[in-house]
Write a protein that holds these residues in place. Sequence first.
Motif, PDB file in Angstrom:
ATOM      1  N   ASP A   1      15.911 -39.990  21.606  1.00  0.00           N
ATOM      2  CA  ASP A   1      14.930 -39.992  20.525  1.00  0.00           C
ATOM      3  C   ASP A   1      15.398 -39.057  19.415  1.00  0.00           C
ATOM      4  OD1 ASP A   1      13.358 -41.821  21.700  1.00  0.00           O
ATOM      5  OD2 ASP A   1      11.746 -40.474  22.297  1.00  0.00           O
ATOM      6  N   GLY A   2      14.582 -38.903  18.410  1.00  0.00           N
ATOM      7  CA  GLY A   2      14.925 -38.058  17.279  1.00  0.00           C
ATOM      8  C   GLY A   2      15.067 -36.591  17.645  1.00  0.00           C
ATOM      9  N   PRO A   3      15.154 -35.725  16.640  1.00  0.00           N
ATOM     10  CA  PRO A   3      15.426 -34.307  16.898  1.00  0.00           C
ATOM     11  C   PRO A   3      14.256 -33.525  17.475  1.00  0.00           C
ATOM     12  CG  PRO A   3      15.054 -34.684  14.555  1.00  0.00           C
ATOM     13  CD  PRO A   3      15.068 -36.033  15.202  1.00  0.00           C
ATOM     14  N   ASN A   4      13.041 -34.087  17.440  1.00  0.00           N
ATOM     15  CA  ASN A   4      11.886 -33.353  17.957  1.00  0.00           C
ATOM     16  C   ASN A   4      12.035 -33.086  19.443  1.00  0.00           C
ATOM     17  OD1 ASN A   4      10.661 -33.356  15.454  1.00  0.00           O
ATOM     18  ND2 ASN A   4       9.523 -35.239  15.841  1.00  0.00           N
ATOM     19  N   LYS A   5      11.561 -31.919  19.854  1.00  0.00           N
ATOM     20  CA  LYS A   5      11.680 -31.513  21.255  1.00  0.00           C
ATOM     21  C   LYS A   5      10.299 -31.425  21.893  1.00  0.00           C
ATOM     22  CE  LYS A   5      16.030 -29.009  20.671  1.00  0.00           C
ATOM     23  NZ  LYS A   5      16.756 -27.727  20.896  1.00  0.00           N
ATOM     24  N   VAL A   6      10.270 -31.653  23.198  1.00  0.00           N
ATOM     25  CA  VAL A   6       9.032 -31.660  23.964  1.00  0.00           C
ATOM     26  C   VAL A   6       9.178 -30.710  25.137  1.00  0.00           C
ATOM     27  CG1 VAL A   6       7.459 -33.068  25.343  1.00  0.00           C
ATOM     28  CG2 VAL A   6       8.555 -34.042  23.320  1.00  0.00           C
ATOM     29  N   ILE A   7       8.124 -29.971  25.423  1.00  0.00           N
ATOM     30  CA  ILE A   7       8.113 -29.073  26.571  1.00  0.00           C
ATOM     31  C   ILE A   7       7.277 -29.707  27.670  1.00  0.00           C
ATOM     32  CG2 ILE A   7       7.317 -26.838  27.443  1.00  0.00           C
ATOM     33  CD1 ILE A   7       7.941 -25.681  24.698  1.00  0.00           C
ATOM     34  N   PHE A   8       7.868 -29.888  28.837  1.00  0.00           N
ATOM     35  CA  PHE A   8       7.076 -30.372  29.962  1.00  0.00           C
ATOM     36  C   PHE A   8       7.384 -29.588  31.221  1.00  0.00           C
ATOM     37  CE2 PHE A   8       6.780 -33.320  33.651  1.00  0.00           C
ATOM     38  CZ  PHE A   8       5.406 -33.245  33.781  1.00  0.00           C
ATOM     39  N   SER A   9       8.516 -29.838  31.845  1.00  0.00           N
ATOM     40  CA  SER A   9       8.783 -29.260  33.160  1.00  0.00           C
ATOM     41  C   SER A   9       9.668 -28.028  33.055  1.00  0.00           C
ATOM     42  CB  SER A   9       9.443 -30.300  34.068  1.00  0.00           C
ATOM     43  OG  SER A   9      10.657 -30.731  33.490  1.00  0.00           O
ATOM     44  N   SER A  10       9.776 -27.328  34.184  1.00  0.00           N
ATOM     45  CA  SER A  10      10.635 -26.151  34.277  1.00  0.00           C
ATOM     46  C   SER A  10      12.100 -26.565  34.344  1.00  0.00           C
ATOM     47  CB  SER A  10      10.258 -25.355  35.530  1.00  0.00           C
ATOM     48  OG  SER A  10      11.237 -24.377  35.819  1.00  0.00           O
ATOM     49  N   SER A  11      12.972 -25.698  33.892  1.00  0.00           N
ATOM     50  CA  SER A  11      14.410 -25.919  34.035  1.00  0.00           C
ATOM     51  C   SER A  11      14.922 -25.491  35.402  1.00  0.00           C
ATOM     52  CB  SER A  11      15.175 -25.144  32.953  1.00  0.00           C
ATOM     53  OG  SER A  11      14.880 -25.629  31.674  1.00  0.00           O
ATOM     54  N   VAL A  12      14.092 -24.837  36.192  1.00  0.00           N
ATOM     55  CA  VAL A  12      14.525 -24.277  37.473  1.00  0.00           C
ATOM     56  C   VAL A  12      14.476 -25.342  38.555  1.00  0.00           C
ATOM     57  CG1 VAL A  12      14.067 -22.513  39.217  1.00  0.00           C
ATOM     58  CG2 VAL A  12      13.660 -22.022  36.795  1.00  0.00           C
ATOM     59  N   ARG A  13      15.574 -25.510  39.277  1.00  0.00           N
ATOM     60  CA  ARG A  13      15.623 -26.419  40.426  1.00  0.00           C
ATOM     61  C   ARG A  13      15.354 -25.611  41.680  1.00  0.00           C
ATOM     62  NH1 ARG A  13      18.849 -31.580  40.142  1.00  0.00           N
ATOM     63  NH2 ARG A  13      18.611 -31.348  42.392  1.00  0.00           N
ATOM     64  N   LEU A  14      14.297 -25.911  42.371  1.00  0.00           N
ATOM     65  CA  LEU A  14      13.941 -25.123  43.544  1.00  0.00           C
ATOM     66  C   LEU A  14      14.842 -25.402  44.736  1.00  0.00           C
ATOM     67  CD1 LEU A  14      10.048 -25.113  43.432  1.00  0.00           C
ATOM     68  CD2 LEU A  14      11.670 -23.453  42.505  1.00  0.00           C
ATOM     69  N   ASP A  15      15.551 -26.548  44.717  1.00  0.00           N
ATOM     70  CA  ASP A  15      16.482 -26.784  45.815  1.00  0.00           C
ATOM     71  C   ASP A  15      17.775 -25.996  45.640  1.00  0.00           C
ATOM     72  OD1 ASP A  15      17.314 -28.216  43.644  1.00  0.00           O
ATOM     73  OD2 ASP A  15      17.890 -30.006  44.754  1.00  0.00           O
ATOM     74  N   ASP A  16      18.029 -25.533  44.407  1.00  0.00           N
ATOM     75  CA  ASP A  16      19.267 -24.787  44.155  1.00  0.00           C
ATOM     76  C   ASP A  16      19.095 -23.936  42.897  1.00  0.00           C
ATOM     77  OD1 ASP A  16      21.856 -23.871  44.228  1.00  0.00           O
ATOM     78  OD2 ASP A  16      22.724 -25.696  43.368  1.00  0.00           O
ATOM     79  N   PRO A  17      18.260 -22.909  42.947  1.00  0.00           N
ATOM     80  CA  PRO A  17      18.003 -22.116  41.732  1.00  0.00           C
ATOM     81  C   PRO A  17      19.251 -21.369  41.268  1.00  0.00           C
ATOM     82  CG  PRO A  17      16.989 -21.088  43.654  1.00  0.00           C
ATOM     83  CD  PRO A  17      17.486 -22.413  44.107  1.00  0.00           C
ATOM     84  N   ASP A  18      19.464 -21.385  39.964  1.00  0.00           N
ATOM     85  CA  ASP A  18      20.604 -20.705  39.345  1.00  0.00           C
ATOM     86  C   ASP A  18      20.092 -19.403  38.736  1.00  0.00           C
ATOM     87  OD1 ASP A  18      22.716 -19.821  37.823  1.00  0.00           O
ATOM     88  OD2 ASP A  18      23.235 -21.810  37.048  1.00  0.00           O
ATOM     89  N   PHE A  19      20.220 -18.321  39.495  1.00  0.00           N
ATOM     90  CA  PHE A  19      19.652 -17.052  39.042  1.00  0.00           C
ATOM     91  C   PHE A  19      20.470 -16.416  37.923  1.00  0.00           C
ATOM     92  CE2 PHE A  19      17.940 -17.253  43.459  1.00  0.00           C
ATOM     93  CZ  PHE A  19      16.613 -17.379  43.095  1.00  0.00           C
ATOM     94  N   GLU A  20      21.718 -16.832  37.761  1.00  0.00           N
ATOM     95  CA  GLU A  20      22.505 -16.325  36.633  1.00  0.00           C
ATOM     96  C   GLU A  20      22.015 -16.942  35.331  1.00  0.00           C
ATOM     97  OE1 GLU A  20      26.644 -16.836  37.212  1.00  0.00           O
ATOM     98  OE2 GLU A  20      26.743 -15.526  38.975  1.00  0.00           O
ATOM     99  N   ARG A  21      21.722 -18.221  35.369  1.00  0.00           N
ATOM    100  CA  ARG A  21      21.232 -18.899  34.172  1.00  0.00           C
ATOM    101  C   ARG A  21      19.763 -18.582  33.913  1.00  0.00           C
ATOM    102  NH1 ARG A  21      21.439 -25.460  32.999  1.00  0.00           N
ATOM    103  NH2 ARG A  21      20.772 -25.341  30.820  1.00  0.00           N
ATOM    104  N   HIS A  22      19.025 -18.320  34.987  1.00  0.00           N
ATOM    105  CA  HIS A  22      17.586 -18.059  34.881  1.00  0.00           C
ATOM    106  C   HIS A  22      17.269 -16.719  35.550  1.00  0.00           C
ATOM    107  CE1 HIS A  22      17.745 -22.678  35.095  1.00  0.00           C
ATOM    108  NE2 HIS A  22      17.560 -22.348  33.826  1.00  0.00           N
ATOM    109  N   PRO A  23      17.683 -15.630  34.948  1.00  0.00           N
ATOM    110  CA  PRO A  23      17.569 -14.326  35.624  1.00  0.00           C
ATOM    111  C   PRO A  23      16.135 -13.878  35.863  1.00  0.00           C
ATOM    112  CG  PRO A  23      18.262 -14.052  33.337  1.00  0.00           C
ATOM    113  CD  PRO A  23      18.350 -15.515  33.628  1.00  0.00           C
ATOM    114  N   ARG A  24      15.186 -14.325  35.034  1.00  0.00           N
ATOM    115  CA  ARG A  24      13.817 -13.873  35.250  1.00  0.00           C
ATOM    116  C   ARG A  24      13.239 -14.402  36.560  1.00  0.00           C
ATOM    117  NH1 ARG A  24      13.268 -15.189  29.798  1.00  0.00           N
ATOM    118  NH2 ARG A  24      11.915 -16.983  30.284  1.00  0.00           N
ATOM    119  N   CYS A  25      13.826 -15.492  37.057  1.00  0.00           N
ATOM    120  CA  CYS A  25      13.344 -16.042  38.331  1.00  0.00           C
ATOM    121  C   CYS A  25      13.518 -15.036  39.455  1.00  0.00           C
ATOM    122  CB  CYS A  25      14.113 -17.316  38.685  1.00  0.00           C
ATOM    123  SG  CYS A  25      13.870 -18.650  37.529  1.00  0.00           S
ATOM    124  N   ALA A  26      14.689 -14.437  39.496  1.00  0.00           N
ATOM    125  CA  ALA A  26      15.011 -13.557  40.620  1.00  0.00           C
ATOM    126  C   ALA A  26      14.078 -12.365  40.678  1.00  0.00           C
ATOM    127  CB  ALA A  26      16.460 -13.094  40.512  1.00  0.00           C
TER     128      ALA A  26
END
Length: 666
Positions: free
Chosen positions: A573-598
Motif C-alpha cells: 500500500d501507500g506510504p501510510n503506516k498502521v500500528i497493530f501488533s507487537s514486533s516481539v516474537r514470543l517463540d524466539d524473542p530478540d532481546f538485542e533488537r528489543h532490549p526493553r523486553c528483557a
Amino acid sequence: MPRTCFLQPCAQRRKFDEAESVLRQALSESPSNPPALVLLGRVRATTGKLDEAEKLYRVALEASPRNAPAHHALAKVFAFQQRWAEAKESFERSLEADADNAEAWLGLGRVCMATGNEEAAERHYARSLSLDPSNALLHFDMGVLSCKRGQVVAADEAFARAGELNPKLDLTVVAQDPNNAVHQLAYGELCEALKDEEGAGNAYDEALGIDPGMGKAHFRKALLLTGTGVTNQAALYAFGLNAEEAKRHLREAVASGEEGTAIPATEALKWCEMEEREVEEWANALRKDQQKTKEGLPGERRDRQGEGGIGTASDKAGRRDEPAGAGVKREGAPSAWVEEAGGYLSLPEVEISGPEEFMEAFVNKSKPAVIKDGFAPKEAWSWTALSERFGDSVVRVSLSETGRFDGPEPGDMWGLAPDDEVLVRPPATSMAFSDFVRLLRQEDIKETFYLEYLALHQYLGTPMAVGTAVDAALSGLELLLTNIWVGKGAYLLVSNLGIVTVTYLIMNLWLGKGGTTAVLHYDDYENLLCQVRGTKELVLFPPKDLENLYYVGRRKGKLKYHFPGKWTRDELDGPNKVIFSSSVRLDDPDFERHPRCASGWVQPCASGWEGDVLYMPAFWHHEVRSYPDAEEGNVAVNFWFRNVTSFADEEREVLGIGGEPSRTEP
C-alpha cells in the motif's frame, strides 16, 4: 452575601476558571461547605475530571449525609461511567432526601433501561413526567422505550412531544409518518440502532410499500438481512446469510441510481457475487479426485480487487482493517525466557455467583480470570456434527503459509530492508462449510485453513440474543445450541453482563486443525473466550507493558494465495503506516533488537484449556497458540463487549513516542 450565590451563573456561562477560583476561596473559609463542594465537583465533572468530582461529592456527603444534590451529582458520575449498581443506589438516596426531583426520577429510569429493567424504567419515567411534563429529554427517552417494545404510535407521539418542547433537538431520525417513506426509513434505522431487527425490517418494508423504488430502503434492507447494518461491528460486506433476498434488494438499490446509495450498493453486490463464485469454484474442485483437485482449483483470476485466485487478495471487508501476516516459520517454544521470568502466573479460577460480583472483582479491576465448567459435551462441536447442521452454509476462511496469523513479516520478503516490517492481512476465501471441513481433513495440504473472527451474525447465524433467559428460544443456531450451549457458567455470564453492566457487541467462531498462532497484540474489547475443543495457550501481559512490547508503524502489504501452496508478495500500500501488533516474537524473542523486553516484562499469564472460559480484559496483550484435541481440531467461541477500561491516554502517550498514527479504531 455568600460566595456560592455567584457560582451557578458563573458555571452556567462555562467560565470554569472563574468558578473554580470563587469556589476555592469559599472552601478555604469553610472546608466542609456542601453546596460549594457539590458545585466544585460539577465544575470538575464538566471538564472531564470525574475521579476528582467523585471525591468532592463524597466529602460533601460526609458533612451532610442526606444532601440530595450531592447524591444526585454522584449518581450522574456513576451513570456516565456505567457503574450501574452504584448509580442506582445514589439516585435512590437522592430521592429519599428529595422525592419530588423529576430529574433524579429520570436518571433512575435511565439506569433501569441500561440494565434491562424496562418495567421499572417505565414507572420512574411516569413519576418524572408527573413532576415535570415539560422535559424534552424525558419524552425522548420514553420514545426510545416505546421503540424497544415495538409501540410505533406511542414512540411517534413521544418524539413529536420532545420536538415541540425543544425545537433544537435533532429528531429527523425518529420523525414518523405512516404514509411517509422517508420517515419510515429513518424509523427503521433507529430500530436497528436499538437492536430491534424485526422492527427495522418492518419499517423498511413499509417504506418500500410506499415507494417501491426507494434505493436507500432497499440497500438498508439488504444490509440488515446480511448482518452488515447500522450496528455492525464485523465485516463491511458479508453474504453468509439471506444472500438471494439481499441480492434482489441490492439490484433494486443499484437500479435506483440514488446518490450515496447506488455506488455502495454496487460494491456490496460485487462482493456478494465474488463470494458466490468462490463457493462454486471450491465446490467443483473438491468433488474431483485428489489429483484433479490440485490441478482443477483456479490459480489465477481477476476478483473485485483486481487480481488473484480464490481468496488471493487481502480481505478488504475484514473487521477494523486489522492486518494479519502469514509470518515466517520458526521452530521453538517460549520456554527459556518464561523460566527466566519466573514461569507463568496462574490465573484465578472462579465460579459465577452473580454479574455484579464478577464486575467488581475482575472487570472493573481489569483482571483476567478463568471460569470453569462452562460447556456441554464437546461432541456436538465436532467437524462431523457441525457439517451435518451447517454443511451447505457459506463461511469466510482465512489462509496462512505457516499457521501464523495477524502479525508482521520481515521487510526483505517485500523488497524492503530486513529490519523493516510489513503488515499483511491473511488471504481469505468463501466456501461451503462442508468443503472447509474437507480441506481440514486433507493431510497433504501444507497451508493452514482457519475460521477466524467468523462473526456468527453474518455467517451461520446468531446463536443468542443477549438478555434472554437460558431456556428461551434461540435464533439461528437453535438446533446446535439446543444440544451444546453452555450453560450455567458462560451463558449466564454473557447474558447477565450484557444486561447489567456492559454492551454486548459480537460473537465469533474460531475453528481449525490447531497449530495456529495469533501473534502478540491487544484488542479494545472486553473478551470472553470459550474453549470448546482442543486447547489454547494464551500468553498475556497487562496493559502497562505496552511500552516494552514494541508496537511500531508499518506499511501494509497484499498477500495473494494460489492453490495449492503458492504465495505472492508483490504489492505494498501507500506510504501510510498502521500500528497493530507487537514486533516481539514470543517463540524466539530478540532481546538485542528489543532490549526493553528483557528488563520490562512482568511474569506472563497463560490459560486456555478445553472447557475453560477465559475473561480477558480490554487492552491486555496476548498471543494465542491453538492445539488440536485427539480427534478433531480446535474450536473456540468468543464474545466481545464494549470496553469499560480507561486506557486511551496511555495508548496515545506511548504510541506517540515514535510519531506513528495509531491503528484504525472500530
